[in-house]
Every structure is written in structure tokens, then in C-alpha cells.
Write an enzyme that holds these catalytic residues in place. Structure first.
Site, PDB file in Angstrom:
ATOM      1  N   GLY A   1      -0.246   4.474   0.032  1.00 47.22           N
ATOM      2  CA  GLY A   1      -1.042   5.634   0.409  1.00 47.22           C
ATOM      3  C   GLY A   1      -1.851   6.175  -0.759  1.00 47.22           C
ATOM      4  O   GLY A   1      -2.466   5.428  -1.516  1.00 47.22           O
TER       5      GLY A   1
ATOM      6  N   SER B   1       0.856  -1.188   0.000  1.00 47.14           N
ATOM      7  CA  SER B   1       0.000   0.000   0.000  1.00 47.14           C
ATOM      8  C   SER B   1       0.893   1.239   0.000  1.00 47.14           C
ATOM      9  O   SER B   1       1.723   1.406   0.893  1.00 47.14           O
ATOM     10  CB  SER B   1      -0.905   0.008   1.239  1.00 47.14           C
TER      11      SER B   1
ATOM     12  N   GLY C   1      -6.140   0.070   4.831  1.00 45.92           N
ATOM     13  CA  GLY C   1      -5.236  -0.996   4.405  1.00 45.92           C
ATOM     14  C   GLY C   1      -5.800  -2.371   4.696  1.00 45.92           C
ATOM     15  O   GLY C   1      -5.613  -3.309   3.912  1.00 45.92           O
ATOM     16  N   ASP C   2      -6.517  -2.497   5.799  1.00 46.74           N
ATOM     17  CA  ASP C   2      -7.141  -3.780   6.143  1.00 46.74           C
ATOM     18  C   ASP C   2      -8.278  -4.096   5.172  1.00 46.74           C
ATOM     19  O   ASP C   2      -8.459  -5.251   4.766  1.00 46.74           O
ATOM     20  CB  ASP C   2      -7.668  -3.730   7.576  1.00 46.74           C
TER      21      ASP C   2
END
Length: 315
Positions: free
Chosen positions: A222, A220, A251-252
Site C-alpha cells: 500500500g 505491495s 497493483g496491476d
């Protein structure tokens, strides 16, 4: 079915505030209480997508009981491991401009018996699972090799495993060949011990993690997007976002999107990007439902923009 493992879960309170003025009384405009921890969030996102998930986690005290109640209310199967210490409580302050300040408590220390009970519960509840997602920091009492042991046990049982952690726990687990690891840019830089200034730097770092044992890397980056590197190649994915409201759990949510799309190749990356983009546009740590997704806003390409500077480079 996706089993999640959260060794250090939490009860999360998120307050939306206009701005955070140090030393002043700040009046919240919104408040949420959610079950927290990276693996818990993955389960919440999987459940929001209408898929079956089992959340394995140590729980203790009144905060632990509330975490279990909140998960049950969201239709998530909970496989609790009772522990003597109370589950930690965390606070997040989400400002109107998208800046997030988090205060994370350390959590309880797990005894040797509690650690083994956690591993045994994962073994028992992962029969027939498509994936095991192991996520987050390790609580006090667990050695950095704990995730490595879990990866080895999962593979011995024939189950694919995704790992979202950092530091020594990530480094130790790589030697067991997790099927996918999901670092963010800061965690990726920490794993290779050098700064990341461009997408190309992130690509090289992801390839290095594969050289250390990871079968695939979902990174990831951002606001810049996400990068997937596996044995078949590399892909870069990004999405249009109208406005960032909160990046808690984004992110999860991305990892959940990746796994429910079978966790392989560019289609899974597109699902990860769509879920992450939807999550940042929702309040607190609300997980997106299929109605929140905008697949048309997602672009995935095998032409990784290696020269693109990262919006938030990691020094």
C-alpha cells in the site's frame, strides 16, 4: 512480449463521487467505463508503456463484446475464448479522499470444454512470449489447482510466469514454482496465516512463500511501498505521491512495470514502484504512460526497514 491471462474478466464502471453517503442519492462528478480484471489491467499498462501484449480471456454476451472493443481501441491484441455466460460487470465508487468502494459480480461459470479451450489458447498465444502473467480470481467452475496446471504448462514450454492471485489458488500454485508472485499485504497475510504489523513481518512472510516454492515475491504494501524478495536478496522500494486519486489497478500497473523491466532485481522493483505511484494519481483505472512516471521520486534500498510499522496493518 507479455501475455496476460484473466480467467474472470469484467466490464468496470468507475464513478468519482465527493463522498459516499449510505441511503442517499449521490451525484457522480466523473465516470469511466473500462475493460477490467487484473490481467486485463496488466495488459493495459504494458500497452500504455508502448510494449506488445496479448490478453487471453473468456468473453461472453454484450459485456464481453464491449470489453474486447475497448481493449482493441487501446491497441491490445485480444485472444478471446467464447463462453456461454455473460462477462461480469463491476462498479467502483471513488471518493475524493481516496477511499474506494468496489462491487464485484461473480461472473459466469466455465464448463470443462471452456476451461480447456482457455488453457489451449494460452499455450498457442504464448509462443515466443517473455512472460505470462496470470492474474485475478478464478471464475466458478475452475478448481483452485487451475493456476498450478497453467504454471506447470508454461514452464514446460520454457516461458516465465508471474502469478497474482490469492487464497487456495495461490497456495496450490506455489508447488509449481511460479517465477514471481505478487500479493498485497492482505493476501500475503492470508497466505501465511498470521497478521502483518511491520515491514519486517511482510519480509518474513515473503521469505516463507519462497520456501513454499515461489522463486520471487513482489509484495505491495500500500502506501508504505513494495518489497521484492528473491534468491539474490531483498529490497524495499517507495515513492513520493502528491495526492491519491484512485488506487484501482495500481497493483496491476506495478506488476506491468516489474515485468517490462525484465522482472528481476532492484531495477525491476524501481519500475514497479514508479508505475504504481503514477497509477494512484490518475482517475479511475487509467494506466500510466511513460510521461506519467517520476523515476526521481522512487527510492529502492537493500536496507529493508524491518521495524517500520505498516500504515495499514493486517490483523
Amino acid at each position: 512480449m507479455i501475455v496476460t491471462v484473466t480467467p474472470n474478466p469484467s466490464l468496470d464502471r468507475t464513478y468519482e463521487v465527493p463522498a459516499l453517503d449510505h441511503g442517499e442519492v449521490v451525484r457522480a462528478t466523473g465516470e469511466r467505463v473500462d475493460p477490467g480484471g487484473k490481467g486485463v489491467n496488466v495488459s493495459r499498462a504494458v500497452a500504455a508503456a508502448g510494449r506488445r501484449t496479448v490478453a487471453v480471456l473468456p468473453l461472453g454476451g454484450a459485456p464481453g463484446a464491449l470489453v474486447a472493443d475497448l481493449l482493441h481501441a487501446q491497441g491490445i491484441e485480444v485472444a478471446p475464448v467464447p463462453v456461454a455466460g455473460a462477462t461480469r460487470s463491476n462498479i467502483a465508487l471513488a471518493e475524493s479522499d481516496g477511499v474506494l468502494t468496489k462491487i464485484n459480480a461473480p461472473g459466469p461459470e466455465l464448463s470443462a470444454e471452456e476451461q480447456e479451450a482457455l488453457l489451449e489458447t494460452v499455450r498457442r498465444r504464448s509462443r515466443g512470449a517473455d512472460w505470462i502473467a496470470c492474474c485475478g480470481s478464478l471464475p466458478r467452475g475452475l478448481a483452485p489447482s487451475w493456476y498450478a496446471d497453467l504454471v506447470a504448462r508454461a514452464h514446460a514450454a520454457g516461458v516465465r510466469i508471474a502469478l497474482d492471485t490469492s487464497g487456495p489458488a495461490l497456495t496450490a500454485a506455489l508447488r509449481e514454482g511460479p517465477d514471481v508472485v505478487k500479493p498485497n499485504a492482505e493476501e500475503l497475510a492470508g497466505a501465511v496465516g498470521r497478521p502483518l504489523a511491520t515491514v519486517g513481518d511482510a519480509l518474513k512472510a515473503a521469505e516463507e512463500l519462497r520456501g513454499l516454492g515461489a522463486r520471487a515475491v513482489l509484495a505491495s504494501l500500500g502506501a508504505d511501498g513494495q518489497l521484492l524478495v528473491d534468491g539474490a536478496g531483498a529490497w524495499f522500494g517507495s515513492a513520493r505521491v502528491r495526492a491519491v486519486r484512485s488506487n484501482v489497478g495500481a497493483g496491476d500497473s506495478s506488476l506491468a512495470g516489474f515485468l517490462i523491466a525484465d522482472g528481476t532485481g532492484p531495477d525491476a522493483l524501481a519500475s514497479a514502484v514508479a508505475h504504481g505511484a503514477a497509477a494512484v494519481q490518475l482517475p479511475g483505472s487509467v494506466m500510466p504512460t511513460p510521461d506519467d512516471l517520476d523515476p526521481a521520486a522512487v527510492v529502492v534500498t537493500a536496507e529493508v526497514p524491518v521495524d517500520r510499522p505498516l500504515t495499514e496493518p493486517v490483523p
